[in-house]
Design a protein around this motif. Sequence first.
Motif, PDB file in Angstrom:
ATOM      1  N   ARG A 197       0.823  -1.211   0.000  1.00 47.48           N
ATOM      2  CA  ARG A 197       0.000   0.000   0.000  1.00 47.48           C
ATOM      3  C   ARG A 197       0.857   1.262   0.000  1.00 47.48           C
ATOM      4  NH1 ARG A 197      -5.290   0.306   1.308  1.00 47.48           N
ATOM      5  NH2 ARG A 197      -5.205  -1.764   2.271  1.00 47.48           N
ATOM      6  N   LYS A 198       1.983   1.220   0.689  1.00 45.91           N
ATOM      7  CA  LYS A 198       2.838   2.406   0.766  1.00 45.91           C
ATOM      8  C   LYS A 198       3.460   2.741  -0.583  1.00 45.91           C
ATOM      9  CE  LYS A 198       5.405   0.866   4.178  1.00 45.91           C
ATOM     10  NZ  LYS A 198       4.697  -0.344   4.621  1.00 45.91           N
ATOM     11  N   GLN A 199       3.515   1.775  -1.492  1.00 45.40           N
ATOM     12  CA  GLN A 199       4.123   2.017  -2.795  1.00 45.40           C
ATOM     13  C   GLN A 199       3.098   2.181  -3.920  1.00 45.40           C
ATOM     14  OE1 GLN A 199       7.680  -0.230  -3.785  1.00 45.40           O
ATOM     15  NE2 GLN A 199       7.787  -1.066  -1.722  1.00 45.40           N
ATOM     16  N   PHE A 200       1.810   1.969  -3.621  1.00 39.48           N
ATOM     17  CA  PHE A 200       0.775   2.162  -4.636  1.00 39.48           C
ATOM     18  C   PHE A 200       0.635   3.646  -4.967  1.00 39.48           C
ATOM     19  CE2 PHE A 200      -1.689  -1.699  -2.824  1.00 39.48           C
ATOM     20  CZ  PHE A 200      -0.890  -2.569  -3.540  1.00 39.48           C
ATOM     21  N   VAL A 201       0.377   3.950  -6.227  1.00 38.27           N
ATOM     22  CA  VAL A 201       0.036   5.322  -6.601  1.00 38.27           C
ATOM     23  C   VAL A 201      -1.245   5.706  -5.865  1.00 38.27           C
ATOM     24  CG1 VAL A 201      -0.671   6.837  -8.488  1.00 38.27           C
ATOM     25  CG2 VAL A 201       1.111   5.115  -8.874  1.00 38.27           C
ATOM     26  N   GLY A 202      -1.199   6.809  -5.141  1.00 36.65           N
ATOM     27  CA  GLY A 202      -2.364   7.232  -4.373  1.00 36.65           C
ATOM     28  C   GLY A 202      -2.638   6.373  -3.158  1.00 36.65           C
ATOM     29  N   GLY A 203      -1.739   5.436  -2.839  1.00 37.91           N
ATOM     30  CA  GLY A 203      -1.948   4.563  -1.690  1.00 37.91           C
ATOM     31  C   GLY A 203      -3.083   3.587  -1.854  1.00 37.91           C
ATOM     32  N   ASP A 204      -3.530   3.369  -3.101  1.00 37.93           N
ATOM     33  CA  ASP A 204      -4.701   2.531  -3.373  1.00 37.93           C
ATOM     34  C   ASP A 204      -4.380   1.570  -4.511  1.00 37.93           C
ATOM     35  OD1 ASP A 204      -7.317   1.988  -4.998  1.00 37.93           O
ATOM     36  OD2 ASP A 204      -8.039   2.658  -3.036  1.00 37.93           O
ATOM     37  N   LEU A 205      -4.662   0.287  -4.316  1.00 37.06           N
ATOM     38  CA  LEU A 205      -4.369  -0.711  -5.340  1.00 37.06           C
ATOM     39  C   LEU A 205      -5.066  -0.404  -6.655  1.00 37.06           C
ATOM     40  CD1 LEU A 205      -3.332  -3.491  -6.370  1.00 37.06           C
ATOM     41  CD2 LEU A 205      -5.370  -4.506  -5.320  1.00 37.06           C
ATOM     42  N   LEU A 206      -6.343  -0.044  -6.600  1.00 37.47           N
ATOM     43  CA  LEU A 206      -7.095   0.207  -7.829  1.00 37.47           C
ATOM     44  C   LEU A 206      -6.561   1.425  -8.586  1.00 37.47           C
ATOM     45  CD1 LEU A 206      -9.439  -1.627  -8.722  1.00 37.47           C
ATOM     46  CD2 LEU A 206      -9.050  -1.746  -6.284  1.00 37.47           C
ATOM     47  N   VAL A 207      -6.205   2.472  -7.860  1.00 44.22           N
ATOM     48  CA  VAL A 207      -5.617   3.651  -8.507  1.00 44.22           C
ATOM     49  C   VAL A 207      -4.279   3.271  -9.134  1.00 44.22           C
ATOM     50  CG1 VAL A 207      -4.677   5.960  -8.115  1.00 44.22           C
ATOM     51  CG2 VAL A 207      -6.821   5.289  -7.019  1.00 44.22           C
ATOM     52  N   HIS A 211      -3.325   3.491 -13.073  1.00 48.03           N
ATOM     53  CA  HIS A 211      -2.134   4.205 -13.533  1.00 48.03           C
ATOM     54  C   HIS A 211      -1.311   3.329 -14.480  1.00 48.03           C
ATOM     55  CE1 HIS A 211       1.418   6.808 -13.279  1.00 48.03           C
ATOM     56  NE2 HIS A 211       2.125   5.721 -13.029  1.00 48.03           N
ATOM     57  N   VAL A 212      -1.183   2.055 -14.142  1.00 41.11           N
ATOM     58  CA  VAL A 212      -0.377   1.137 -14.958  1.00 41.11           C
ATOM     59  C   VAL A 212      -0.997   0.918 -16.333  1.00 41.11           C
ATOM     60  CG1 VAL A 212       0.392  -1.268 -15.156  1.00 41.11           C
ATOM     61  CG2 VAL A 212       0.678  -0.053 -12.999  1.00 41.11           C
ATOM     62  N   VAL A 213      -2.317   0.734 -16.384  1.00 45.63           N
ATOM     63  CA  VAL A 213      -2.954   0.328 -17.648  1.00 45.63           C
ATOM     64  C   VAL A 213      -3.535   1.497 -18.435  1.00 45.63           C
ATOM     65  CG1 VAL A 213      -3.466  -1.957 -16.735  1.00 45.63           C
ATOM     66  CG2 VAL A 213      -5.201  -0.149 -16.548  1.00 45.63           C
ATOM     67  N   GLY A 214      -3.290   2.716 -17.999  1.00 44.30           N
ATOM     68  CA  GLY A 214      -3.667   3.870 -18.812  1.00 44.30           C
ATOM     69  C   GLY A 214      -5.100   4.320 -18.689  1.00 44.30           C
ATOM     70  N   VAL A 215      -5.748   4.060 -17.572  1.00 40.85           N
ATOM     71  CA  VAL A 215      -7.108   4.570 -17.350  1.00 40.85           C
ATOM     72  C   VAL A 215      -7.027   6.069 -17.077  1.00 40.85           C
ATOM     73  CG1 VAL A 215      -9.123   4.487 -15.822  1.00 40.85           C
ATOM     74  CG2 VAL A 215      -7.951   2.370 -16.470  1.00 40.85           C
ATOM     75  N   PRO A 216      -7.858   6.873 -17.735  1.00 45.79           N
ATOM     76  CA  PRO A 216      -7.803   8.329 -17.517  1.00 45.79           C
ATOM     77  C   PRO A 216      -7.994   8.697 -16.046  1.00 45.79           C
ATOM     78  CG  PRO A 216      -9.187   7.805 -19.411  1.00 45.79           C
ATOM     79  CD  PRO A 216      -8.857   6.507 -18.764  1.00 45.79           C
ATOM     80  N   ASP A 217      -7.309   9.748 -15.629  1.00 44.20           N
ATOM     81  CA  ASP A 217      -7.379  10.190 -14.235  1.00 44.20           C
ATOM     82  C   ASP A 217      -8.806  10.450 -13.779  1.00 44.20           C
ATOM     83  OD1 ASP A 217      -4.659  10.049 -14.295  1.00 44.20           O
ATOM     84  OD2 ASP A 217      -4.296  12.210 -14.258  1.00 44.20           O
ATOM     85  N   THR A 218      -9.670  10.889 -14.692  1.00 45.21           N
ATOM     86  CA  THR A 218     -11.052  11.234 -14.329  1.00 45.21           C
ATOM     87  C   THR A 218     -11.846  10.018 -13.850  1.00 45.21           C
ATOM     88  OG1 THR A 218     -11.641  10.982 -16.671  1.00 45.21           O
ATOM     89  CG2 THR A 218     -11.179  13.220 -15.882  1.00 45.21           C
ATOM     90  N   LEU A 219     -11.386   8.806 -14.158  1.00 42.65           N
ATOM     91  CA  LEU A 219     -12.089   7.593 -13.737  1.00 42.65           C
ATOM     92  C   LEU A 219     -11.499   6.962 -12.481  1.00 42.65           C
ATOM     93  CD1 LEU A 219     -12.770   5.747 -17.133  1.00 42.65           C
ATOM     94  CD2 LEU A 219     -14.366   7.075 -15.738  1.00 42.65           C
ATOM     95  N   HIS A 220     -10.368   7.447 -12.041  1.00 46.89           N
ATOM     96  CA  HIS A 220      -9.683   6.811 -10.915  1.00 46.89           C
ATOM     97  C   HIS A 220     -10.551   6.776  -9.661  1.00 46.89           C
ATOM     98  CE1 HIS A 220      -5.295   7.292 -12.533  1.00 46.89           C
ATOM     99  NE2 HIS A 220      -6.105   6.711 -13.388  1.00 46.89           N
ATOM    100  N   ALA A 221     -11.216   7.863  -9.346  1.00 41.73           N
ATOM    101  CA  ALA A 221     -12.007   7.924  -8.112  1.00 41.73           C
ATOM    102  C   ALA A 221     -13.143   6.905  -8.133  1.00 41.73           C
ATOM    103  CB  ALA A 221     -12.553   9.340  -7.909  1.00 41.73           C
ATOM    104  N   ALA A 222     -13.764   6.731  -9.293  1.00 39.54           N
ATOM    105  CA  ALA A 222     -14.878   5.781  -9.397  1.00 39.54           C
ATOM    106  C   ALA A 222     -14.412   4.347  -9.223  1.00 39.54           C
ATOM    107  CB  ALA A 222     -15.572   5.944 -10.752  1.00 39.54           C
TER     108      ALA A 222
END
Length: 395
Positions: A197-207, A211-222
């Motif tokens: 968790r400390k190394q995940f972008v945003g501290g979140d696995l899904l985020v 980030h890795v697979v190119g999902v637009p930032d606008t969808l990260h929160a959802a």
Amino acid sequence: MARTLYLHIGMPKTGSTSIQESFDAHRAELSAAGINYLDFGPSHSKVFLALFSPKKMKLRARVTKHLGADTAMTDYSLDDLEQAFKTQLTLPNAGITIASGEMLFRFSKTQCRDLHRFLSPHFDTIRVVAYLREPLSLANSRAQQNVKGARGTLGEMADLAAIHAGRSPLVPHYREHVETWASVFGQDAMILREFDRKQFVGGDLLVDFCHVVGVPDTLHAALAGIWTKTARNAETILILDSYLRRSREGHRPAFAPLRDRLEDVPGSHFSLPEPVLRAVMQAVEADVAWLRAETGHPFFAGADPAKVAGAAAWSDETRAALAGILGSPVAPIDRADPVAAQAAIDRLTDQLAAVVGPSRRAGGKYDRGRLGPALERIANLVRFALRRLKRAVRR
């Protein structure tokens, strides 16, 4: 339009289900952004196994339902599944395609080659994404999982000789599996992430995965924040282990009811004993050194058995919850005396098993073992007939 496939292969126990459930639930939003998450349900493991296992799987309901078939039918043609798979891979207007199956992590080189031949004509770029879990955390998680699934006792898994030989399920084989995939898809195709968790972008696995697979930032929160599986605590694992240790496969009628009743009992963090965790670290030492040399990343730098290991607390809160199931008080567990503590846990387990009773489902899998009695008799008859046939042929 350039087409890229991100093939998420696990490894197991790294939140794959959370990724799959989230991406499956938001398939429409992803599609509108030009991202195709294969429409074969949340996990694609069964589809990949059906198509690329050396022994072709009989198509189960969870596969046939994606072909528009009656879910009771399990004899659907693999050709139909292959065609449906190709259709999903080649959806128009999808610059990015994502497939996810944690069972792929253990694919053999032959399976990887067959998969690569199948996929490569449809994509300009294929990237293989794997999250790697720190060995001590993984060992503890696997121990819990195997006890919950009645696949082994803590004592069996913690056998030090088996650990040192790499035969225990507690020991991950990072190099074997990563190297297999890299040898087929290429080292440059591999994206290895530490499950931390400390190394995940945003501290979140899904985020991080977005980030890795190119999902637009606008969808990260959802997409963020889904966590679909929680760990059991030390006390419930010790109770279930006590039941398993003193019963045998095919004669465990109270296991499933006992496991279900203990689901919400509060307790302390589960860990294997420190000597077992140290043995696991020694067993994976060469693999970890290889990972660090190959990637330049200090994988698992903070792993320390002394910091991870701990014992069940058997707190007042835990004993009160167990007393609520039993209808009588639960005495404190004397942790200073391991023999007396284990005897007390065994007595408590017997009391709980008597209260919850056997499973209401006649012939449940823990009661019948891997094969029901009728199937066992049939299997014995077949084995007997084969032996007679072999003797006749030799004559």
